[in-house]
Design a protein around this motif. Sequence first.
Motif, PDB file in Angstrom:
ATOM      1  N   ASP A 128      36.972   9.983  40.397  1.00  7.17           N
ATOM      2  CA  ASP A 128      36.899   8.598  40.866  1.00  7.17           C
ATOM      3  C   ASP A 128      36.896   7.669  39.667  1.00  7.17           C
ATOM      4  N   ILE A 129      36.778   6.374  39.907  1.00  7.73           N
ATOM      5  CA  ILE A 129      36.898   5.396  38.834  1.00  7.73           C
ATOM      6  C   ILE A 129      35.820   5.563  37.770  1.00  7.73           C
ATOM      7  N   ASN A 130      34.603   5.896  38.183  1.00  5.87           N
ATOM      8  CA  ASN A 130      33.532   6.044  37.196  1.00  5.87           C
ATOM      9  C   ASN A 130      33.779   7.226  36.266  1.00  5.87           C
ATOM     10  N   LYS A 131      34.206   8.345  36.824  1.00  8.41           N
ATOM     11  CA  LYS A 131      34.520   9.499  35.982  1.00  8.41           C
ATOM     12  C   LYS A 131      35.699   9.190  35.067  1.00  8.41           C
ATOM     13  N   SER A 132      36.699   8.497  35.607  1.00  9.02           N
ATOM     14  CA  SER A 132      37.874   8.155  34.811  1.00  9.02           C
ATOM     15  C   SER A 132      37.503   7.304  33.599  1.00  9.02           C
ATOM     16  N   ALA A 137      36.062   6.575  27.759  1.00  3.94           N
ATOM     17  CA  ALA A 137      35.120   6.248  26.680  1.00  3.94           C
ATOM     18  C   ALA A 137      35.043   7.376  25.663  1.00  3.94           C
ATOM     19  N   ILE A 138      35.052   8.610  26.156  1.00  2.00           N
ATOM     20  CA  ILE A 138      34.990   9.769  25.257  1.00  2.00           C
ATOM     21  C   ILE A 138      36.282   9.901  24.459  1.00  2.00           C
ATOM     22  N   LYS A 139      37.423   9.822  25.142  1.00  2.42           N
ATOM     23  CA  LYS A 139      38.721  10.033  24.501  1.00  2.42           C
ATOM     24  C   LYS A 139      38.999   8.999  23.420  1.00  2.42           C
ATOM     25  N   TYR A 140      38.597   7.749  23.643  1.00  2.00           N
ATOM     26  CA  TYR A 140      38.920   6.678  22.694  1.00  2.00           C
ATOM     27  C   TYR A 140      37.696   6.204  21.902  1.00  2.00           C
ATOM     28  N   SER A 141      36.645   7.032  21.927  1.00  5.13           N
ATOM     29  CA  SER A 141      35.434   6.784  21.112  1.00  5.13           C
ATOM     30  C   SER A 141      34.906   5.367  21.309  1.00  5.13           C
ATOM     31  N   ILE A 142      34.741   4.982  22.572  1.00  3.31           N
ATOM     32  CA  ILE A 142      34.236   3.643  22.881  1.00  3.31           C
ATOM     33  C   ILE A 142      32.711   3.677  22.869  1.00  3.31           C
ATOM     34  N   VAL A 201      49.217  -3.238  15.373  1.00  6.76           N
ATOM     35  CA  VAL A 201      47.862  -3.766  15.116  1.00  6.76           C
ATOM     36  C   VAL A 201      46.983  -2.773  14.351  1.00  6.76           C
ATOM     37  N   LYS A 202      47.602  -1.774  13.749  1.00  4.89           N
ATOM     38  CA  LYS A 202      46.817  -0.733  13.077  1.00  4.89           C
ATOM     39  C   LYS A 202      45.990  -1.272  11.913  1.00  4.89           C
ATOM     40  N   ASP A 203      46.356  -2.450  11.384  1.00  4.85           N
ATOM     41  CA  ASP A 203      45.596  -3.054  10.288  1.00  4.85           C
ATOM     42  C   ASP A 203      44.321  -3.741  10.768  1.00  4.85           C
ATOM     43  N   LEU A 204      44.207  -3.973  12.070  1.00  2.00           N
ATOM     44  CA  LEU A 204      43.010  -4.616  12.623  1.00  2.00           C
ATOM     45  C   LEU A 204      41.994  -3.528  12.964  1.00  2.00           C
ATOM     46  N   GLU A 205      41.061  -3.302  12.081  1.00  2.00           N
ATOM     47  CA  GLU A 205      40.175  -2.133  12.164  1.00  2.00           C
ATOM     48  C   GLU A 205      39.225  -2.159  13.352  1.00  2.00           C
ATOM     49  N   ASN A 206      38.940  -3.336  13.889  1.00  2.00           N
ATOM     50  CA  ASN A 206      38.000  -3.399  15.018  1.00  2.00           C
ATOM     51  C   ASN A 206      38.710  -3.457  16.370  1.00  2.00           C
ATOM     52  N   VAL A 207      40.015  -3.152  16.366  1.00  2.00           N
ATOM     53  CA  VAL A 207      40.803  -3.177  17.605  1.00  2.00           C
ATOM     54  C   VAL A 207      41.194  -1.760  18.010  1.00  2.00           C
ATOM     55  N   THR A 208      40.957  -1.423  19.282  1.00  4.43           N
ATOM     56  CA  THR A 208      41.372  -0.138  19.833  1.00  4.43           C
ATOM     57  C   THR A 208      42.354  -0.373  20.970  1.00  4.43           C
ATOM     58  N   VAL A 209      43.513   0.253  20.892  1.00  7.76           N
ATOM     59  CA  VAL A 209      44.547   0.116  21.924  1.00  7.76           C
ATOM     60  C   VAL A 209      44.438   1.304  22.878  1.00  7.76           C
ATOM     61  N   ILE A 210      44.349   1.008  24.187  1.00  8.39           N
ATOM     62  CA  ILE A 210      44.039   2.035  25.182  1.00  8.39           C
ATOM     63  C   ILE A 210      45.009   1.935  26.362  1.00  8.39           C
ATOM     64  N   PRO A 211      45.517   3.068  26.859  1.00  9.41           N
ATOM     65  CA  PRO A 211      46.304   3.030  28.101  1.00  9.41           C
ATOM     66  C   PRO A 211      45.447   2.492  29.248  1.00  9.41           C
ATOM     67  N   CYS A 250      34.186  -3.909  32.571  1.00  9.48           N
ATOM     68  CA  CYS A 250      33.297  -4.731  31.752  1.00  9.48           C
ATOM     69  C   CYS A 250      31.878  -4.174  31.721  1.00  9.48           C
ATOM     70  N   SER A 251      31.394  -3.734  32.871  1.00  9.04           N
ATOM     71  CA  SER A 251      30.037  -3.192  32.902  1.00  9.04           C
ATOM     72  C   SER A 251      29.954  -1.857  32.172  1.00  9.04           C
ATOM     73  N   LYS A 252      30.968  -1.024  32.302  1.00  2.43           N
ATOM     74  CA  LYS A 252      30.959   0.307  31.677  1.00  2.43           C
ATOM     75  C   LYS A 252      31.072   0.208  30.154  1.00  2.43           C
ATOM     76  N   PHE A 253      31.973  -0.681  29.673  1.00  2.14           N
ATOM     77  CA  PHE A 253      32.279  -0.726  28.246  1.00  2.14           C
ATOM     78  C   PHE A 253      31.582  -1.874  27.511  1.00  2.14           C
TER      79      PHE A 253
END
Length: 348
Positions: A128-132, A137-142, A201-211, A250-253
Amino acid sequence: MFDLKLQKINLKNQYEKNEVYKFLEEFGLTLDKDVDYTIVLRDINDNIQATCSKAKNVFKCFAISEDIRGENVTSSLISNLIDKLFEEGIFHSFIFTKPDKVKVFNSLNFKTIHEVKDAALLEYGIYDINKSLDDMAIKYSIDNSIEKGALVMNCNPFTEGHRYLIEQASKSCEKVLVFIVEEDKSLFSFKHRYAIVKEAVKDLENVTVIPGGEYIISSATFPSYFIRKEDEKLKAYESIDCGIFGKYFCSKFNIIKRFVGQEPYCNVTNTYNQTLKEIMPQYKVELIELERKKYDGYYISASKVRELIKNDKIEEVRNIVPEATWNFLNSHEGKEIAGRIKSSNSPH
């Protein structure tokens, strides 16, 4: 279910499709253009008494005659669609429906994700959405303990305008998440759009691009079969999409700011921004609308890039896209896409 037979409709057969169209019209419904599988239940006189369809893993276009309601017809139709998805190796599905039908689908083990005035979105399957989002969060180290800004972008293709918005967000937030719309409804495929943005945007160190995943919904796949008026359909889509982002993402991340560019040209995007302004504060998220970057007197946009390509002004594109986009446009795959843009009636 007495004396009812299940039949798959041949969607390439116009007569069979017209039968479904006419049946749906009796309920004020339409058959969405993107359906890829349709079934019906016929009575002994070969008349359609019930139907449902799917487009990939989205169930839609349900209608059941009053005479046979209460005979577990919905369950039978849903079971057939789920079996079809299993055959295709798909184990997760969605239903968009009217709010008054939510309880019916809840009884069939569909979970409600979000409900608004004219529509509701439910899901069924092995996650479900929560598991997804936990997996995301794990895959993209959020790190969910850090307050963040976020942007949702299609990037068809990525421009200096997109880059400018991300830069502004990165300057005002400790961490920024950029979600790229994953549905392939654009001339530039998700694979290419995602790769270009990451590189640009790889030079922007505080930015993470996520599918963006399945839960950032594209208006292109929002069903129209049960909402006939375009303005009501658009409002329902916007309210569900914005609500899901606020309620779950927003609440999760720990997202406290969402950034968008002002929209001087597209009325649909402008009304979407207005909906964000209404909904984001409900989830304690600040909506920040930034003026878009200009070049040579006009606002930079992906549609402008496509317009220049279509009009054989590729050299002018170089002024309004980052190097990563320019390099892709000059690759073999990029040139193929440019060819499709030039040959199309209107670039999307």
